[in-house]
Design an enzyme around this catalytic site. Structure first.
Site, PDB file in Angstrom:
ATOM      1  N   GLU A 386       0.806  -1.232   0.000  1.00 12.86           N
ATOM      2  CA  GLU A 386       0.000   0.000   0.000  1.00 12.86           C
ATOM      3  C   GLU A 386       0.833   1.274   0.000  1.00 12.86           C
ATOM      4  OE1 GLU A 386      -2.997  -0.152   3.055  1.00 12.86           O
ATOM      5  OE2 GLU A 386      -4.229  -1.514   1.866  1.00 12.86           O
ATOM      6  N   GLU A 465      -6.855  -7.873  -0.333  1.00 12.57           N
ATOM      7  CA  GLU A 465      -7.446  -7.666   0.992  1.00 12.57           C
ATOM      8  C   GLU A 465      -8.883  -7.190   0.823  1.00 12.57           C
ATOM      9  OE1 GLU A 465      -5.306  -5.136   3.747  1.00 12.57           O
ATOM     10  OE2 GLU A 465      -3.377  -5.841   2.982  1.00 12.57           O
TER      11      GLU A 465
HETATM   12  C1  GAL Z   1      -4.776  -2.737   4.999  1.00 10.29           C
HETATM   13  C2  GAL Z   1      -3.346  -3.143   5.340  1.00 10.29           C
HETATM   14  C3  GAL Z   1      -3.281  -4.321   6.288  1.00 10.29           C
HETATM   15  C4  GAL Z   1      -4.252  -4.133   7.414  1.00 10.29           C
HETATM   16  C5  GAL Z   1      -5.614  -3.953   6.835  1.00 10.29           C
HETATM   17  C6  GAL Z   1      -6.683  -3.874   7.865  1.00 10.29           C
HETATM   18  O1  GAL Z   1      -4.852  -1.472   4.499  1.00 10.29           O
HETATM   19  O2  GAL Z   1      -2.651  -3.456   4.173  1.00 10.29           O
HETATM   20  O3  GAL Z   1      -1.993  -4.498   6.771  1.00 10.29           O
HETATM   21  O4  GAL Z   1      -3.874  -3.038   8.168  1.00 10.29           O
HETATM   22  O5  GAL Z   1      -5.629  -2.761   6.079  1.00 10.29           O
HETATM   23  O6  GAL Z   1      -7.917  -3.999   7.255  1.00 10.29           O
END
Ligand code: GAL
Length: 756
Positions: A386, A465
């Site tokens: 990210e 994610e």
């Molecule tokens: C994302 C991040 C992860 C975690 C996640 C929580 O943005 O890449 O490491 O923090 O959010 O939902």
């Protein structure tokens, strides 16, 4: 020939460092410890995120065995958080930056006859030059020598690594291993004899090539040899081969090394992911490698156990090693089980200065060289998770990865749209379903890939994610919240199955994890997992586990406590059942209230959950409890009964293993769950569990523990004695009449490990 010894047992440790310590004197102020080790055990939650940031001192005494005198000696560290300086007999040898990568240091010239002193200064502060540090990070990195340490004795010629390079077409493999050699002395020609063994250890090929060995490091790539009728590695039949190389000079074996690998093709295309030419929809979860109390410092068995949970319990086919290089034990187990791996470098949001960038490029090289032979790894994720675009930096990252491994695609995980695609696959964290942005989240589940990439054509694309912080759920949260999390996972995976423009979707995340104060629920835990930090499933976990073929395993998990007062309006309905049964029948008020079928809301899933949404009762009716019955092929195959008068009846204690090793420290998980008279967990029971151990077994963390959501997990760790013993673990439910439970654990030396 090289020989490897474990140096895990018998270290001395202190939580401080002074320049004068490096000779390793004054051991009386040190504590005796064994590896893997954390600089500080933390409470389960509510710790300070600074507690593990320190400079600490590790000392190991060492006498070179008679038979190894005169050989080269190379120390190998499999993971030290985050930077270390190595001294031998008071002299500085080397430094390593990076908390997740393997490092080696030659110590030959520093050793003497008699007792030697290895001193390691470990700096676990968050140095902004070392990824993932520099800004905020949503995970704890802990500190210490948290993975194995080995000492390798070798002759002048040492095979450091073998990269079993190959190409595969129509069941035929063309093998051209690269041998990475570290040679002390002048250049010469040697014969490399390669032996390939199948899963039954039968030799399927033996061939030899002459190679030029140069002074220092050289990486000769052998001319190709073909292997016929190869069993491909795939997720249902993860067939593994061994490739051994013997370097010979005349009749003398200079060194020998074996690696394990599997042969398969992977291809990431705009319309999906292909394994051996067959399209596979990727469905998976992200994984952090941390555990309660000890953080990262848990023996390999526990790392391997996570792969087993993902594959055998959650039934996913891919895991992302968010956000760093994970242990060899974990990756080995993924290979053995047929679990695909999305392997990632360390990083979280921030790109630092030139030193940071150089360290990140080093991480890419370390990742590819140490993990090359794992057939499960199908892609290298080489961006800082990210982070913003930085074309110069990332073009170089991509070049490093492709030069070292032209056989695998590259990617980098983004949270931004229209990012410059320099790699082969666009990976995107898609949280569009966050409820505060989109009220009707049911309608907007995932974003179209071209809306993300901004390109007017389709590219290989993967969701890496979703869910996570959008909807955190604690083990002691109410049924409705747990159900909502499960529904979000089901909706996203439903869209994943329905779409034809993505390799798949990997959800945030498998297990709850410890974090910094900037994130989490105020107690330093991110409750984003589909399972909690003890790896106990929440309802969302059953969305995944129920996708398994019912011929393999029947899953029927009602997402309910079936208690009237748990929900709005004093009604237990609606609730969802995650199942691969054909339908369920529900009995309430002493009679069947009907049959319920897979929900069309999730109809793209192989096994959509079932919504039970009609309650014919009235709140004043006598509540008689209920039963959920699962049917498959016309037969009753599963049943869950909820009594009207549920009361505390037992403490169910489950051990993952009853045999452990003790050559080096080993550990296993135990989960204790308070249940009612029908065996249903009681998440609102506030229990206290006491654990007692005997005979060189110890509990990781406290021995008197409060339940979290009606259950508690803990780990039992062995002390390295190398003796055959039997240890006992006794578990008591304090303040109850439940009889104590006792388990015997057989402790035996590990024949595959030699210690010094
Ligand atoms: C994302 C991040 C992860 C975690 C996640 C929580 O943005 O890449 O490491 O923090 O959010 O939902």
């Amino acid at each position: 020939m090289s020989e490897r010894f474990s140096l895990n047992p018998d270290w001395y440790f202190k939580e401080s460092f002074d320049e004068g310590d490096t000779a390793g004197q004054e051991l009386s102020i040190y504590r005796k410890i064994d590896l893997p080790h954390t600089v500080k055990e933390l409470p389960y939650n509510c710790f300070s995120h600074d507690e593990t940031a320190m400079r600490s001192s590790y000392v190991r005494k060492l006498t070179v065995p008679e038979e190894c005198r005169g050989k080269r000696a190379i120390l190998e560290f499999m993971g030290v958080m985050a930077r270390y300086e190595l001294y031998v007999n008071g002299q500085f040898v080397s430094e390593h930056r990076g908390g997740y990568s393997r490092s080696r240091a030659e110590i030959t010239g520093y050793l003497k006859d008699g007792e030697n002193t290895i001193f390691v200064m470990v700096d676990s502060s968050e140095d902004p030059q070392i990824p993932p540090f520099g800004k905020t990070i949503d995970y704890m990195c802990f500190g210490g020598i948290y993975r194995d340490v080995n000492l390798i004795f070798t002759e002048e010629t040492f095979i450091e690594d073998i990269l079993a390079r190959y190409e595969m077409e129509d069941g035929r493999v063309s093998l051209f291993p690269e041998i990475r050699i570290d040679h002390f002395g002048g250049a010469f020609d040697a014969e490399a004899v390669v032996t390939v063994r199948d899963a039954d250890r039968q030799i399927v090929k033996r061939f030899s090539r002459f190679v030029r060995i140069k002074s220092g490091h050289s990486c000769p790539v052998l001319d190709r040899e073909s292997l016929e009728d190869v069993h491909p590695w795939n997720i249902d039949n993860p067939y593994l081969y061994e490739v051994s190389v013997e370097l010979m000079c005349g009749d003398r074996i200079l060194d020998r090394k074996s690696v394990r690998t599997g042969f398969r093709t992977v291809s990431c295309r705009p319309d999906g992911f292909y394994l051996n030419g067959v399209k596979v929809k990727l469905i998976g979860l992200d994984r952090h490698q941390s555990f309660p109390y000890a953080g990262y410092a848990m023996p390999e068995r526990c790392q391997r156990a996570d792969a087993e949970i993902l594959k055998n319990e959650l039934h996913v086919n891919v895991v992302r090693t968010s956000h760093y290089l994970q242990s060899e034990g974990f990756l080995d187990r993924c290979d053995e089980l047929g679990l695909l791996v999305f392997s990632e470098i360390p990083g979280w949001g921030c790109i630092g200065d030139e030193n940071f960038k150089a360290n990140s490029h080093q991480d890419i090289q370390d990742m590819i060289i140490t993990q090359y032979n794992h057939p499960g790894i199908f892609i290298w994720s080489i961006r800082i998770n990210e982070s913003a675009d930085d074309d110069e930096f990332y073009a170089k990252s991509n070049e490093i990865a492709h030069d070292l491994d032209p056989s695998r695609p590259t990617t980098g995980v983004r949270c931004i749209k229209h990012s410059h695609l320099l790699e082969d696959v666009y990976a995107y964290n898609d949280f569009i379903h966050r409820t505060h942005e989109v009220k009707h989240y049911r309608e907007l589940v995932l974003v179209n890939q071209q809306a993300v990439t901004g390109l007017d054509y389709k590219v290989p694309f993967i969701v890496t994610e979703y869910s996570g912080h959008v909807y955190p759920v604690k083990p002691f949260d109410g049924e409705e919240r747990k159900l909502r999390q499960a529904q979000i996972h089901a909706l996203v995976q439903n869209a994943n199955y329905a779409r034809n423009d993505a390799l798949g979707a990997i959800g945030w995340c498998a297990f709850d994890y410890q974090t910094h104060g900037d994130y989490g629920s105020g107690d330093k835990i991110c409750y984003h997992g589909v399972s909690d930090i003890f790896r106990v499933p929440k309802y969302a976990a059953y969305v995944y586990s129920s996708q398994v073929d019912p011929e393999e395993e029947i899953v029927m998990e009602p997402c309910t406590l079936l208690a009237r007062g748990e929900n709005d309006d004093n009604k237990p309905i609606p609730f969802m059942v995650c199942t691969n049964c054909d339908y369920v029948e529900v009995e309430l008020y002493g009679r069947s209230i009907g049959k319920f079928f897979p929900s069309l809301v999730y109809c793209s899933l192989p096994h959509p959950p079932i919504m039970v949404d009609e309650d014919p009762g009235h709140w004043a009716d006598l509540w008689k409890g209920g039963t959920v019955i699962g049917y498959y092929k016309g037969k009753k195959v599963a049943r869950r009964t909820y009594p009207r008068n549920a009361y505390l009846a037992d403490l169910v204690v489950k051990l993952d293993d009853t045999r452990l090793h003790n050559t080096v420290a080993d550990a296993t998980r135990i989960v204790a769950t308070f249940v009612d008279q029908c065996g249903n967990p009681l998440p609102y029971y506030n229990g206290i569990v006491q654990v007692e151990t005997s005979n060189n077994l110890r509990v990781v963390g406290p021995e008197i523990i409060a339940t979290v959501g009606g259950h508690i997990g803990f780990w039992i760790r062995t002390k390295p004695t190398g003796r055959e013993e039997t240890g006992a673990v006794t578990v008591r439910a304090l303040n109850t009449k439940i009889p104590e439970k006792q388990f015997m654990i057989k402790l035996t030396p590990d024949p595959g490990v030699r210690c010094l």
